[in-house]
Write an enzyme that holds these catalytic residues in place. Sequence first.
Site, PDB file in Angstrom:
ATOM      1  N   GLU A  38      -5.508  -8.459   0.962  1.00 30.22           N
ATOM      2  CA  GLU A  38      -5.980  -8.090   2.312  1.00 30.22           C
ATOM      3  C   GLU A  38      -7.473  -7.813   2.262  1.00 30.22           C
ATOM      4  O   GLU A  38      -7.942  -7.116   1.353  1.00 30.22           O
ATOM      5  CB  GLU A  38      -5.300  -6.817   2.834  1.00 30.22           C
ATOM      6  CG  GLU A  38      -3.973  -7.017   3.500  1.00 30.22           C
ATOM      7  CD  GLU A  38      -3.452  -5.742   4.164  1.00 30.22           C
ATOM      8  OE1 GLU A  38      -4.255  -4.912   4.619  1.00 30.22           O
ATOM      9  OE2 GLU A  38      -2.218  -5.590   4.200  1.00 30.22           O
ATOM     10  N   GLU A  78       0.795  -1.232   0.000  1.00 29.29           N
ATOM     11  CA  GLU A  78       0.000   0.000   0.000  1.00 29.29           C
ATOM     12  C   GLU A  78       0.828   1.283   0.000  1.00 29.29           C
ATOM     13  O   GLU A  78       0.843   2.033   0.990  1.00 29.29           O
ATOM     14  CB  GLU A  78      -0.942   0.008   1.216  1.00 29.29           C
ATOM     15  CG  GLU A  78      -1.943  -1.127   1.209  1.00 29.29           C
ATOM     16  CD  GLU A  78      -3.020  -0.981   2.276  1.00 29.29           C
ATOM     17  OE1 GLU A  78      -2.922  -0.079   3.118  1.00 29.29           O
ATOM     18  OE2 GLU A  78      -3.977  -1.770   2.258  1.00 29.29           O
TER      19      GLU A  78
HETATM   20  C1  GAL Z   1      -3.918  -2.186   5.806  1.00 27.13           C
HETATM   21  C2  GAL Z   1      -2.519  -2.503   6.252  1.00 27.13           C
HETATM   22  C3  GAL Z   1      -2.445  -3.609   7.255  1.00 27.13           C
HETATM   23  C4  GAL Z   1      -3.549  -3.576   8.301  1.00 27.13           C
HETATM   24  C5  GAL Z   1      -4.894  -3.352   7.639  1.00 27.13           C
HETATM   25  C6  GAL Z   1      -6.058  -3.209   8.628  1.00 27.13           C
HETATM   26  O1  GAL Z   1      -3.987  -0.876   5.305  1.00 27.13           O
HETATM   27  O2  GAL Z   1      -1.746  -2.884   5.121  1.00 27.13           O
HETATM   28  O3  GAL Z   1      -1.172  -3.577   7.818  1.00 27.13           O
HETATM   29  O4  GAL Z   1      -3.263  -2.732   9.285  1.00 27.13           O
HETATM   30  O5  GAL Z   1      -4.869  -2.194   6.844  1.00 27.13           O
HETATM   31  O6  GAL Z   1      -6.253  -1.889   8.955  1.00 27.13           O
END
Ligand code: GAL
Length: 475
Positions: free
Chosen positions: A384, A199
């Site tokens: 994710e 990200e």
């Molecule tokens: C993303 C990040 C993760 C985790 C997730 C939940 O932006 O890459 O490390 O924190 O959000 O908030």
Amino acid sequence: MVRLEFLKYMLSFASLAKFNPLTFDRMLESGSDFKGSDFGRDFQWGVGTSAFQVEGAWDLDGKGPSIWDTFSGKEGNIKDKTNAKAAIEFYHTYAADLKLLKRLNFENFRFSFSWARILPEGSGKINEKGLDFYDRLIDSCLELGIEPWAVLYHWDLPQALEDRGGWANRDIIGWFSEYADLCTRRFGDRVKHWMVLNEPAGFTTLGYLSGVHAPDRTGIGIFLAAVHHACMCQAEGGRIIRQNVSGSHVGTTFSCSFVEPNKLTHCHRNAADRLDVVLNRLFIEPSLGMGYPIVEVPFLRKINKYIQPGDLERLKFEFDFIGLQNYFRLISKPSMIPFIWANRMKPGDGVEITEMGWEVAPEGIYKILKQFSKYPIKEIIVTENGAAFPDVMTDGRVHDQQRIDFFKGYLEQILRAKREGVNVKGYFAWTLIDNFEWAEGNRPRFGLVYNDFETQQRTVKDSGYWFRDFLKESV
Ligand code: GAL
């Protein structure tokens, strides 16, 4: 006060995808008991983690400090006043935690290397003990039949490099190349799936524009410099992986949120387009040889100041996959925020939200997958997706039905996109075990497994068991 949301908000499209209620109703009818195997035999199922959020051992065995060690050590920066010195002690517990992952029927594990554990000063002197830890972690995955997926950079820059200007200093291209070269040569015999950055829109906007994340810097100039250097490293890292790792599967990840205008007027659509540029398009388009999307958002033109001859060519890299990371959709409206002139609206009353205040919007992942599938990219992996809810332990169990419903809803929409031809090849839930959620601290729990931060005792939540059953026939 905007925090992680600012990135999610700062990251994300305005045209409303056509929604066919008939198709969707049929999906819901048939989808009530859908399984992992419905996604196909070659679909990859995994969970994601990141070094800083789980490892702990913040100064052990020669590790150098990272910007997150510094940031979380300063009073007032972490909402719940916790820190990640121990995090979930994954540095010590990785073997047992990986067994847990396996018991839940996942076959892929995503982790990141801590740059400062490997190169305590960011460049130069190598910390063999740091490399040894990742050898042990990777070997344990392989012994258990788990496929390791490595991320080179998940936000924890060595402090020594930040002291020299961090992502705003063009020298980072050389520092990052040295680090990427070292990791790929050392681990490339066993790790085949690689992601360059996690990200970039996140760590540049939150770290170098709004300053709510490490390294807590603010300014348009340093932000645009950081954006350009991150894009350069993204492509350079891709080339290094492909060159050093035979049989590599090379990707990078983007935080993406479908942006909808709250009204279908010209002015509202324009605002949504501008937000979409900064949130969803800024980092992928240069890698596709499209240059920076500066037409809709004039302030981005200032990025030209940091572009040197030959850079536009070097920004291009053909990734094997794009990691799409999605949690919510955004509804935008025009605003007086300088530069972007668009604002994210708060979820309305009666809308289900997570503990992060994010709207539960399963159809958003379908729409953003459709949006990304218009780009000429080889494959998409959802790297994710997940949700934090206020979990409660009762008699040794955590009945997190809300999280189960969240996963069902989002997975159903991914399957819908896949069935309509989107080339989505995998899904990584965020995350295995509750961990340190950046500037929020330990409070928001995203895990399939509950963690008692006092005792480091793990307890599988109902959502973990739900995944185990959902994936039973896929393994
Ligand atoms: C993303 C990040 C993760 C985790 C997730 C939940 O932006 O890459 O490390 O924190 O959000 O908030």
